[in-house]
Structures are given as structure tokens and as C-alpha cells.
Design a protein around this motif. Structure first.
Motif, PDB file in Angstrom:
ATOM      1  N   TYR A   1       0.838  -1.194   0.000  1.00  0.00           N
ATOM      2  CA  TYR A   1       0.000   0.000   0.000  1.00  0.00           C
ATOM      3  C   TYR A   1       0.870   1.241   0.000  1.00  0.00           C
ATOM      4  N   GLU A   2       0.225   2.344  -0.370  1.00  0.00           N
ATOM      5  CA  GLU A   2       0.907   3.639  -0.367  1.00  0.00           C
ATOM      6  C   GLU A   2      -0.125   4.717  -0.041  1.00  0.00           C
ATOM      7  N   ASN A   3       0.243   5.613   0.851  1.00  0.00           N
ATOM      8  CA  ASN A   3      -0.603   6.762   1.154  1.00  0.00           C
ATOM      9  C   ASN A   3      -0.360   7.814   0.086  1.00  0.00           C
ATOM     10  N   VAL A   4      -1.431   8.359  -0.465  1.00  0.00           N
ATOM     11  CA  VAL A   4      -1.317   9.375  -1.512  1.00  0.00           C
ATOM     12  C   VAL A   4      -2.147  10.592  -1.105  1.00  0.00           C
ATOM     13  N   PRO A   5      -1.807  11.780  -1.611  1.00  0.00           N
ATOM     14  CA  PRO A   5      -2.518  12.993  -1.195  1.00  0.00           C
ATOM     15  C   PRO A   5      -3.985  13.035  -1.630  1.00  0.00           C
ATOM     16  N   GLU A   6      -4.317  12.344  -2.715  1.00  0.00           N
ATOM     17  CA  GLU A   6      -5.704  12.254  -3.164  1.00  0.00           C
ATOM     18  C   GLU A   6      -5.848  10.978  -3.990  1.00  0.00           C
ATOM     19  N   PRO A   7      -7.062  10.506  -4.151  1.00  0.00           N
ATOM     20  CA  PRO A   7      -7.262   9.245  -4.880  1.00  0.00           C
ATOM     21  C   PRO A   7      -6.780   9.348  -6.323  1.00  0.00           C
ATOM     22  N   PRO A   8      -6.371   8.221  -6.900  1.00  0.00           N
ATOM     23  CA  PRO A   8      -5.996   8.231  -8.314  1.00  0.00           C
ATOM     24  C   PRO A   8      -7.231   8.497  -9.194  1.00  0.00           C
ATOM     25  N   ALA A   9      -6.992   8.808 -10.458  1.00  0.00           N
ATOM     26  CA  ALA A   9      -8.067   9.205 -11.369  1.00  0.00           C
ATOM     27  C   ALA A   9      -9.162   8.154 -11.493  1.00  0.00           C
ATOM     28  N   ASP A  10      -8.809   6.879 -11.549  1.00  0.00           N
ATOM     29  CA  ASP A  10      -9.850   5.845 -11.700  1.00  0.00           C
ATOM     30  C   ASP A  10     -10.749   5.797 -10.461  1.00  0.00           C
ATOM     31  N   ALA A  11     -10.163   6.004  -9.287  1.00  0.00           N
ATOM     32  CA  ALA A  11     -10.972   6.039  -8.068  1.00  0.00           C
ATOM     33  C   ALA A  11     -11.865   7.282  -8.053  1.00  0.00           C
ATOM     34  N   LYS A  12     -11.315   8.414  -8.533  1.00  0.00           N
ATOM     35  CA  LYS A  12     -12.120   9.632  -8.610  1.00  0.00           C
ATOM     36  C   LYS A  12     -13.297   9.438  -9.568  1.00  0.00           C
ATOM     37  N   LYS A  13     -13.027   8.772 -10.675  1.00  0.00           N
ATOM     38  CA  LYS A  13     -14.091   8.511 -11.643  1.00  0.00           C
ATOM     39  C   LYS A  13     -15.203   7.678 -10.992  1.00  0.00           C
ATOM     40  N   ASN A  14     -14.830   6.662 -10.245  1.00  0.00           N
ATOM     41  CA  ASN A  14     -15.825   5.826  -9.554  1.00  0.00           C
ATOM     42  C   ASN A  14     -16.582   6.618  -8.486  1.00  0.00           C
ATOM     43  N   LEU A  15     -15.870   7.470  -7.748  1.00  0.00           N
ATOM     44  CA  LEU A  15     -16.527   8.304  -6.739  1.00  0.00           C
ATOM     45  C   LEU A  15     -17.548   9.239  -7.391  1.00  0.00           C
ATOM     46  N   MET A  16     -17.157   9.865  -8.504  1.00  0.00           N
ATOM     47  CA  MET A  16     -18.072  10.783  -9.192  1.00  0.00           C
ATOM     48  C   MET A  16     -19.277  10.041  -9.755  1.00  0.00           C
ATOM     49  N   ALA A  17     -19.047   8.863 -10.316  1.00  0.00           N
ATOM     50  CA  ALA A  17     -20.165   8.086 -10.872  1.00  0.00           C
ATOM     51  C   ALA A  17     -21.141   7.706  -9.766  1.00  0.00           C
ATOM     52  N   THR A  18     -20.621   7.282  -8.632  1.00  0.00           N
ATOM     53  CA  THR A  18     -21.473   6.894  -7.512  1.00  0.00           C
ATOM     54  C   THR A  18     -22.202   8.108  -6.934  1.00  0.00           C
ATOM     55  N   ALA A  19     -21.495   9.220  -6.816  1.00  0.00           N
ATOM     56  CA  ALA A  19     -22.145  10.445  -6.340  1.00  0.00           C
ATOM     57  C   ALA A  19     -23.242  10.871  -7.311  1.00  0.00           C
ATOM     58  N   GLY A  20     -22.958  10.765  -8.606  1.00  0.00           N
ATOM     59  CA  GLY A  20     -23.957  11.105  -9.616  1.00  0.00           C
ATOM     60  C   GLY A  20     -25.200  10.243  -9.505  1.00  0.00           C
ATOM     61  N   MET A  21     -25.013   8.949  -9.244  1.00  0.00           N
ATOM     62  CA  MET A  21     -26.166   8.056  -9.072  1.00  0.00           C
ATOM     63  C   MET A  21     -26.980   8.458  -7.843  1.00  0.00           C
ATOM     64  N   ALA A  22     -26.296   8.796  -6.759  1.00  0.00           N
ATOM     65  CA  ALA A  22     -27.011   9.197  -5.540  1.00  0.00           C
ATOM     66  C   ALA A  22     -27.808  10.481  -5.781  1.00  0.00           C
ATOM     67  N   ILE A  23     -27.205  11.426  -6.489  1.00  0.00           N
ATOM     68  CA  ILE A  23     -27.908  12.681  -6.792  1.00  0.00           C
ATOM     69  C   ILE A  23     -29.109  12.408  -7.690  1.00  0.00           C
ATOM     70  N   ASP A  24     -28.893  11.581  -8.704  1.00  0.00           N
ATOM     71  CA  ASP A  24     -29.983  11.242  -9.628  1.00  0.00           C
ATOM     72  C   ASP A  24     -31.152  10.607  -8.893  1.00  0.00           C
ATOM     73  N   ARG A  25     -30.856   9.670  -8.004  1.00  0.00           N
ATOM     74  CA  ARG A  25     -31.928   9.000  -7.249  1.00  0.00           C
ATOM     75  C   ARG A  25     -32.645   9.972  -6.316  1.00  0.00           C
ATOM     76  N   SER A  26     -31.884  10.871  -5.703  1.00  0.00           N
ATOM     77  CA  SER A  26     -32.527  11.839  -4.798  1.00  0.00           C
ATOM     78  C   SER A  26     -33.444  12.767  -5.583  1.00  0.00           C
ATOM     79  N   LEU A  27     -33.036  13.150  -6.796  1.00  0.00           N
ATOM     80  CA  LEU A  27     -33.872  14.020  -7.618  1.00  0.00           C
ATOM     81  C   LEU A  27     -35.122  13.299  -8.114  1.00  0.00           C
ATOM     82  N   LYS A  28     -35.017  12.006  -8.319  1.00  0.00           N
ATOM     83  CA  LYS A  28     -36.202  11.243  -8.730  1.00  0.00           C
ATOM     84  C   LYS A  28     -37.172  11.079  -7.560  1.00  0.00           C
ATOM     85  N   LEU A  29     -36.646  10.949  -6.356  1.00  0.00           N
ATOM     86  CA  LEU A  29     -37.511  10.823  -5.183  1.00  0.00           C
ATOM     87  C   LEU A  29     -38.224  12.129  -4.868  1.00  0.00           C
ATOM     88  N   VAL A  30     -37.496  13.237  -4.962  1.00  0.00           N
ATOM     89  CA  VAL A  30     -38.071  14.553  -4.678  1.00  0.00           C
ATOM     90  C   VAL A  30     -37.563  15.512  -5.753  1.00  0.00           C
TER      91      VAL A  30
END
Length: 185
Positions: free
Chosen positions: A109-138
């Protein structure tokens, strides 16, 4: 043996009981329970006798259930929005990258100052899904600013995808420009 055979036929006494319980103000389901009959049977008998049931209580109960469900959807939408915010905060937080493997099946393992790009892409995709679902609910009350927000998220996703492709190709990401291109608010 065939057809529908009634094990408990409707009698004049049953009709009298329906009429009496109806006059006492009992609803269809309560009468059905008391007489050990189906609600449909009670409805048919009541219609034959010209009796109707007050639907006010049922309508009020339905309105209350609908309001309760709306409140629960709003609470869930708020939780999804909070999840999305926590996920996007992780984009810029220190992170640990790790790997299992090798002939000795070691953990590296290695500690890094911020996640690598592929992890950021996954975080954004997951955040986008959460936002999309919240907008569909309300859904938002008015559409003001919705296109701008979608555009901003789209630009962010496009930029992250470009950084990811560059890292996969072994290229260095271009340095961040403090001035920006004028598209951000």
C-alpha cells in the motif's frame, strides 16, 4: 365435483346481520370480520340491499399514507444527497492505494494525497447516481439552475475521464490552471 360450491351460504339471517351492523356504523371490512365473510361478499350484499359505506375515513387514511410516503421519500432523498456530498469530498482527501499479489501474495500500500483518477471517476459516478436518485424521489420545485448544474457535473466528469485516460496512457496530467476557462460560475 366441480364449480364453486359455497360451504357457508348467505342466509336471511346473514343479510339481517349485515343490515344491522351497517346501521350501527360499521364499515365493510369490520362487518366482514364479524361475520367471517369476505369483504367482496359484504359489498355484494350491501349493494343488493341498497346500502353504501362512507368512504371518508378510507379517503383520509389514504391521504395520510400518501403524505407519510412523501415524507419518507424526502428523508431518503436527503440521505442520498448527503451521501453524494460525502463521496465528492473524498475526491480531494488523502487516500490509500493498495494491491494484493505477487508470488508471495503480499499486501502493498501507499498513502497518496488524493485518490488516483480511476478512483475519482468511480466516486463521481457513484455520487452522480445518488444525486440522480434523490432528484427522482423529490424533484426540484422549479427548473431554475438545473441545466447549469447538469452542465457543471458533466464538465467535471469529462475532465476526470480525460485525466484517467492520460494516466492509463502513461502521460502526465496537465497542470491545473488557476484562471480556468471561464465556464465555471
Amino acid at each position: 365435483m366441480g364449480g364453486n360450491q359455497h360451504t357457508n351460504p348467505v342466509t336471511d339471517e346473514t343479510r339481517a346481520d349485515v343490515r344491522r351492523l351497517h346501521a350501527e356504523g360499521h364499515g365493510r371490512n369490520e362487518i366482514a370480520r364479524r361475520l367471517a365473510r369476505s369483504p367482496r361478499t359484504i359489498s355484494v350484499l350491501a349493494a343488493e340491499m341498497g346500502l353504501t359505506f362512507d368512504r371518508t375515513a378510507t379517503e383520509e387514511a389514504t391521504r395520510a399514507r400518501v403524505a407519510d410516503l412523501a415524507e419518507r421519500r424526502a428523508i431518503l432523498a436527503e440521505a442520498l444527497q448527503s451521501d453524494a456530498e460525502r463521496l465528492t469530498e473524498q475526491l480531494w482527501q488523502p487516500s490509500v492505494i493498495y494491491n494484493f499479489g505477487g508470488k508471495d501474495n503480499t499486501y502493498e500500500y501507499e498513502n497518496v494525497p488524493e485518490p488516483p483518477a480511476d478512483a475519482k471517476k468511480n466516486l463521481m459516478a457513484t455520487a452522480g447516481m445518488a444525486i440522480d436518485r434523490s432528484l427522482k424521489l423529490v424533484p426540484p420545485q422549479d427548473d431554475g439552475g438545473n441545466e447549469a448544474a447538469q452542465s457543471l457535473v458533466g464538465q467535471l466528469m469529462t475532465g476526470l475521464a480525460a485525466v484517467y485516460r492520460q494516466q492509463q496512457a502513461g502521460e502526465q496530467a496537465p497542470p491545473a490552471d488557476d484562471e480556468g476557462d471561464g465556464d465555471a460560475p
